[in-house]
Scaffold this motif. Structure first.
Motif, PDB file in Angstrom:
ATOM      1  N   VAL A  93      77.099  37.002   1.146  1.00  0.00           N
ATOM      2  CA  VAL A  93      75.849  37.005   0.390  1.00  0.00           C
ATOM      3  C   VAL A  93      75.281  38.414   0.253  1.00  0.00           C
ATOM      4  N   LEU A  94      74.737  38.707  -0.923  1.00  0.00           N
ATOM      5  CA  LEU A  94      73.932  39.905  -1.149  1.00  0.00           C
ATOM      6  C   LEU A  94      72.475  39.475  -1.298  1.00  0.00           C
ATOM      7  N   ILE A  95      71.559  40.243  -0.713  1.00  0.00           N
ATOM      8  CA  ILE A  95      70.121  39.983  -0.824  1.00  0.00           C
ATOM      9  C   ILE A  95      69.489  41.135  -1.588  1.00  0.00           C
ATOM     10  N   ALA A  96      68.686  40.824  -2.592  1.00  0.00           N
ATOM     11  CA  ALA A  96      67.990  41.861  -3.348  1.00  0.00           C
ATOM     12  C   ALA A  96      66.509  41.514  -3.467  1.00  0.00           C
ATOM     13  N   ASP A  97      65.661  42.369  -2.911  1.00  0.00           N
ATOM     14  CA  ASP A  97      64.218  42.215  -2.993  1.00  0.00           C
ATOM     15  C   ASP A  97      63.621  43.590  -2.743  1.00  0.00           C
ATOM     16  N   ASP A  98      62.560  43.934  -3.470  1.00  0.00           N
ATOM     17  CA  ASP A  98      61.997  45.266  -3.305  1.00  0.00           C
ATOM     18  C   ASP A  98      61.106  45.394  -2.076  1.00  0.00           C
ATOM     19  N   GLU A  99      60.842  44.298  -1.373  1.00  0.00           N
ATOM     20  CA  GLU A  99      60.038  44.345  -0.159  1.00  0.00           C
ATOM     21  C   GLU A  99      60.942  44.245   1.067  1.00  0.00           C
ATOM     22  N   PRO A 100      61.013  45.310   1.878  1.00  0.00           N
ATOM     23  CA  PRO A 100      61.892  45.297   3.060  1.00  0.00           C
ATOM     24  C   PRO A 100      61.620  44.135   4.009  1.00  0.00           C
ATOM     25  N   LEU A 101      60.353  43.753   4.162  1.00  0.00           N
ATOM     26  CA  LEU A 101      60.034  42.653   5.076  1.00  0.00           C
ATOM     27  C   LEU A 101      60.585  41.329   4.558  1.00  0.00           C
ATOM     28  N   VAL A 102      60.552  41.145   3.248  1.00  0.00           N
ATOM     29  CA  VAL A 102      61.113  39.924   2.666  1.00  0.00           C
ATOM     30  C   VAL A 102      62.620  39.901   2.867  1.00  0.00           C
ATOM     31  N   ARG A 103      63.271  41.046   2.613  1.00  0.00           N
ATOM     32  CA  ARG A 103      64.727  41.108   2.823  1.00  0.00           C
ATOM     33  C   ARG A 103      65.068  40.783   4.272  1.00  0.00           C
ATOM     34  N   ALA A 104      64.284  41.336   5.193  1.00  0.00           N
ATOM     35  CA  ALA A 104      64.542  41.077   6.615  1.00  0.00           C
ATOM     36  C   ALA A 104      64.365  39.597   6.932  1.00  0.00           C
ATOM     37  N   GLY A 105      63.341  38.970   6.338  1.00  0.00           N
ATOM     38  CA  GLY A 105      63.118  37.552   6.580  1.00  0.00           C
ATOM     39  C   GLY A 105      64.231  36.684   6.035  1.00  0.00           C
ATOM     40  N   VAL A 106      64.677  36.988   4.812  1.00  0.00           N
ATOM     41  CA  VAL A 106      65.777  36.225   4.214  1.00  0.00           C
ATOM     42  C   VAL A 106      67.054  36.417   5.033  1.00  0.00           C
ATOM     43  N   ARG A 107      67.308  37.662   5.436  1.00  0.00           N
ATOM     44  CA  ARG A 107      68.501  37.927   6.259  1.00  0.00           C
ATOM     45  C   ARG A 107      68.438  37.139   7.568  1.00  0.00           C
ATOM     46  N   ALA A 108      67.247  37.110   8.197  1.00  0.00           N
ATOM     47  CA  ALA A 108      67.101  36.394   9.465  1.00  0.00           C
ATOM     48  C   ALA A 108      67.383  34.908   9.286  1.00  0.00           C
ATOM     49  N   VAL A 109      66.904  34.331   8.185  1.00  0.00           N
ATOM     50  CA  VAL A 109      67.157  32.907   7.915  1.00  0.00           C
ATOM     51  C   VAL A 109      68.644  32.665   7.696  1.00  0.00           C
ATOM     52  N   LEU A 110      69.272  33.510   6.880  1.00  0.00           N
ATOM     53  CA  LEU A 110      70.679  33.294   6.550  1.00  0.00           C
ATOM     54  C   LEU A 110      71.599  33.498   7.752  1.00  0.00           C
ATOM     55  N   THR A 111      71.233  34.413   8.642  1.00  0.00           N
ATOM     56  CA  THR A 111      72.103  34.664   9.799  1.00  0.00           C
ATOM     57  C   THR A 111      72.060  33.529  10.811  1.00  0.00           C
ATOM     58  N   THR A 112      71.132  32.578  10.647  1.00  0.00           N
ATOM     59  CA  THR A 112      71.139  31.405  11.522  1.00  0.00           C
ATOM     60  C   THR A 112      72.229  30.418  11.116  1.00  0.00           C
TER      61      THR A 112
ATOM     62  N   PRO B  69      75.986  29.514  10.531  1.00  0.00           N
ATOM     63  CA  PRO B  69      77.263  30.045  11.008  1.00  0.00           C
ATOM     64  C   PRO B  69      78.282  30.318   9.914  1.00  0.00           C
ATOM     65  N   ASP B  70      78.049  29.767   8.722  1.00  0.00           N
ATOM     66  CA  ASP B  70      79.010  29.927   7.637  1.00  0.00           C
ATOM     67  C   ASP B  70      78.560  30.953   6.600  1.00  0.00           C
ATOM     68  N   VAL B  71      77.504  31.727   6.911  1.00  0.00           N
ATOM     69  CA  VAL B  71      76.959  32.696   5.961  1.00  0.00           C
ATOM     70  C   VAL B  71      76.987  34.095   6.563  1.00  0.00           C
ATOM     71  N   GLU B  72      77.403  35.065   5.753  1.00  0.00           N
ATOM     72  CA  GLU B  72      77.422  36.465   6.176  1.00  0.00           C
ATOM     73  C   GLU B  72      76.731  37.320   5.112  1.00  0.00           C
ATOM     74  N   VAL B  73      75.734  38.096   5.506  1.00  0.00           N
ATOM     75  CA  VAL B  73      75.058  39.020   4.587  1.00  0.00           C
ATOM     76  C   VAL B  73      75.865  40.309   4.546  1.00  0.00           C
ATOM     77  N   VAL B  74      76.403  40.637   3.367  1.00  0.00           N
ATOM     78  CA  VAL B  74      77.299  41.795   3.251  1.00  0.00           C
ATOM     79  C   VAL B  74      76.636  43.003   2.620  1.00  0.00           C
ATOM     80  N   ALA B  75      75.480  42.827   1.968  1.00  0.00           N
ATOM     81  CA  ALA B  75      74.816  43.952   1.328  1.00  0.00           C
ATOM     82  C   ALA B  75      73.371  43.590   1.022  1.00  0.00           C
ATOM     83  N   GLU B  76      72.523  44.631   0.905  1.00  0.00           N
ATOM     84  CA  GLU B  76      71.124  44.455   0.547  1.00  0.00           C
ATOM     85  C   GLU B  76      70.738  45.509  -0.478  1.00  0.00           C
ATOM     86  N   ALA B  77      69.804  45.158  -1.354  1.00  0.00           N
ATOM     87  CA  ALA B  77      69.349  46.081  -2.387  1.00  0.00           C
ATOM     88  C   ALA B  77      67.846  45.943  -2.561  1.00  0.00           C
ATOM     89  N   GLY B  78      67.206  47.055  -2.971  1.00  0.00           N
ATOM     90  CA  GLY B  78      65.774  47.060  -3.175  1.00  0.00           C
ATOM     91  C   GLY B  78      65.359  47.017  -4.625  1.00  0.00           C
TER      92      GLY B  78
END
Length: 216
Positions: A4-23, A25-34
């Protein structure tokens, strides 16, 4: 593993989405963009299974980014993430080839459900916006074009359309119909062509409006 790639201009939102997705076991965040342009570039570089895009981003908004990704890397599904269930944004997102629409204000697990659905070739709409889509978007072009094309579908294709409307992935449809997944992909392609719609979400709208959804 769903990449998964996450794109959001707010770092806190990206961190929150990443935290949810990392829970999951079948999802891996491979990149982030602002911003949207960086998101498109990173999709081209990493070829993730799903891009989670915020609607409002600088340089290139999420919906324009979705259109570019859909055109350049059709193998990457798009899940749109936004704060408000804006009808224009929903309509535009689905028109640009997005496979799902999730609200930031909803249950965080909806993001996981949406990523899994889009990665599996299914469509996912946040329950909060699903009713709005059926009530308001079904009356626009997908409904008019889709209902005109229903007569071009075979009985089996109409059955598959109903299962698409029920939110089943290709693999789930294959198991339900006792066929291989490749056969389902053939049916789905034929259905989209026959209905003259761009994606599974628009096809699902037609299925709901035509009363093709099977009983649980």
């Amino acid at each position: 593993m769903i990449r998964v790639l996450i794109a959001d201009d707010e770092p806190l939102v990206r961190a929150g989405v990443r935290a949810v997705l990392t829970t999951a076991p079948d999802v891996e965040v491979v990149a982030e963009a602002g911003d949207g342009r960086a998101a498109v570039d990173l999709v081209l570089a990493h070829r993730p299974d799903v891009a989670v895009l915020d609607v409002r981003m600088p340089v290139l908004d999420g919906l324009d980014a979705a259109a570019e990704i859909h055109s350049a890397v059709p193998g990457t599904g798009v899940l749109v993430l936004t704060t408000f269930a804006d009808d224009d944004a929903i309509s535009r997102a689905l028109g640009e080839g997005a496979g799902g629409f999730v609200l930031k204000t909803g249950d965080p697990l909806e993001i996981v459900f949406g990523v899994r659905a889009v990665a599996g070739g299914a469509a996912y709409l946040s329950p909060v916006v699903a009713r709005r889509v059926l009530d308001r978007l079904a009356a626009t072009a997908p409904r008019a074009a889709g209902h005109a094309g229903l007569g071009r579908l075979t009985d089996r294709e109409r059955e598959v359309l109903g299962l698409i409307g029920a939110g089943l992935s290709n693999a789930e449809i294959a198991r339900r119909l006792h066929v291989v997944e490749g056969t389902v992909k053939f049916y789905v392609s034929a259905i989209l062509r026959g209905l003259d719609v761009r994606n599974r979400v628009q096809a699902a709208i037609v299925a709901h409006e035509a009363g093709l959804i099977p009983r649980p």
